[in-house]
Design a protein around this motif. Sequence first.
Motif, PDB file in Angstrom:
ATOM      1  N   GLN A 250       0.830  -1.211   0.000  1.00  0.00           N
ATOM      2  CA  GLN A 250       0.000   0.000   0.000  1.00  0.00           C
ATOM      3  C   GLN A 250       0.861   1.256   0.000  1.00  0.00           C
ATOM      4  O   GLN A 250       0.588   2.207  -0.730  1.00  0.00           O
ATOM      5  CB  GLN A 250      -0.910   0.025   1.227  1.00  0.00           C
ATOM      6  N   TYR A 251       1.900   1.265   0.804  1.00  0.00           N
ATOM      7  CA  TYR A 251       2.759   2.436   0.907  1.00  0.00           C
ATOM      8  C   TYR A 251       3.479   2.701  -0.414  1.00  0.00           C
ATOM      9  O   TYR A 251       3.583   3.848  -0.845  1.00  0.00           O
ATOM     10  CB  TYR A 251       3.766   2.243   2.041  1.00  0.00           C
ATOM     11  N   CYS A 252       3.965   1.632  -1.044  1.00  0.00           N
ATOM     12  CA  CYS A 252       4.673   1.792  -2.325  1.00  0.00           C
ATOM     13  C   CYS A 252       3.732   2.304  -3.417  1.00  0.00           C
ATOM     14  O   CYS A 252       4.132   3.105  -4.252  1.00  0.00           O
ATOM     15  CB  CYS A 252       5.325   0.475  -2.747  1.00  0.00           C
ATOM     16  N   GLU A 253       2.495   1.857  -3.412  1.00  0.00           N
ATOM     17  CA  GLU A 253       1.529   2.362  -4.394  1.00  0.00           C
ATOM     18  C   GLU A 253       1.275   3.847  -4.180  1.00  0.00           C
ATOM     19  O   GLU A 253       1.228   4.610  -5.139  1.00  0.00           O
ATOM     20  CB  GLU A 253       0.216   1.588  -4.296  1.00  0.00           C
ATOM     21  N   ARG A 254       1.114   4.265  -2.930  1.00  0.00           N
ATOM     22  CA  ARG A 254       0.879   5.683  -2.652  1.00  0.00           C
ATOM     23  C   ARG A 254       2.103   6.530  -2.970  1.00  0.00           C
ATOM     24  O   ARG A 254       1.980   7.673  -3.386  1.00  0.00           O
ATOM     25  CB  ARG A 254       0.489   5.880  -1.189  1.00  0.00           C
ATOM     26  N   ALA A 255       3.302   5.976  -2.758  1.00  0.00           N
ATOM     27  CA  ALA A 255       4.534   6.716  -3.022  1.00  0.00           C
ATOM     28  C   ALA A 255       4.933   6.651  -4.493  1.00  0.00           C
ATOM     29  O   ALA A 255       5.941   7.248  -4.876  1.00  0.00           O
ATOM     30  CB  ALA A 255       5.667   6.173  -2.159  1.00  0.00           C
ATOM     31  N   ASP A 256       4.177   5.921  -5.299  1.00  0.00           N
ATOM     32  CA  ASP A 256       4.421   5.787  -6.733  1.00  0.00           C
ATOM     33  C   ASP A 256       5.788   5.166  -7.025  1.00  0.00           C
ATOM     34  O   ASP A 256       6.542   5.630  -7.877  1.00  0.00           O
ATOM     35  CB  ASP A 256       4.279   7.131  -7.434  1.00  0.00           C
ATOM     36  N   VAL A 257       6.135   4.136  -6.242  1.00  0.00           N
ATOM     37  CA  VAL A 257       7.338   3.340  -6.491  1.00  0.00           C
ATOM     38  C   VAL A 257       6.910   1.879  -6.615  1.00  0.00           C
ATOM     39  O   VAL A 257       5.811   1.507  -6.217  1.00  0.00           O
ATOM     40  CB  VAL A 257       8.399   3.507  -5.373  1.00  0.00           C
ATOM     41  N   GLN A 258       7.784   1.061  -7.173  1.00  0.00           N
ATOM     42  CA  GLN A 258       7.456  -0.343  -7.396  1.00  0.00           C
ATOM     43  C   GLN A 258       8.186  -1.218  -6.385  1.00  0.00           C
ATOM     44  O   GLN A 258       9.411  -1.156  -6.265  1.00  0.00           O
ATOM     45  CB  GLN A 258       7.852  -0.758  -8.811  1.00  0.00           C
ATOM     46  N   LEU A 259       7.440  -2.031  -5.661  1.00  0.00           N
ATOM     47  CA  LEU A 259       8.013  -2.993  -4.725  1.00  0.00           C
ATOM     48  C   LEU A 259       8.641  -4.124  -5.525  1.00  0.00           C
ATOM     49  O   LEU A 259       7.990  -4.724  -6.369  1.00  0.00           O
ATOM     50  CB  LEU A 259       6.930  -3.533  -3.793  1.00  0.00           C
TER      51      LEU A 259
END
Length: 125
Positions: A36-45
């Motif tokens: 969820q955090y990576c989606e909000r930060a616009d980065v790819q896990l």
Amino acid sequence: MFTLSHATLLLLSAFVGWWLWRSLGQRDQALARVRQYCERADVQLLDDSVALSAIRIGRNRRGMPGLIRRYGFEFTVTGEHRYNGHLDLHGLQVLKIELAPHPFPGGDNPPQDHNEPGATIHRIY
């Protein structure tokens, strides 16, 4: 014959099994929160995983003592470089998520000085 030592071993193994089951649940919770955090930060896990990197005794925001688990993960912005991040979890409560310094998505500025590619001049008055 069932003795006291058998009962002790049975209780000890049940406790270890419960603790491992709970730890796996916390790992799944950490992975969901990092996604969820990576989606909000616009980065790819990357690798779609988190890994337990440390366990320590500490307190949550309310001052309750307990085990704090640190889960490490990797992410990317452009797909070229891997960056590290970590999440601190107290039970199922997220204490903090930190990402390593990285370029922001879409933050590429065209070079303004034609003598040096990529140079940006900032004036402070």
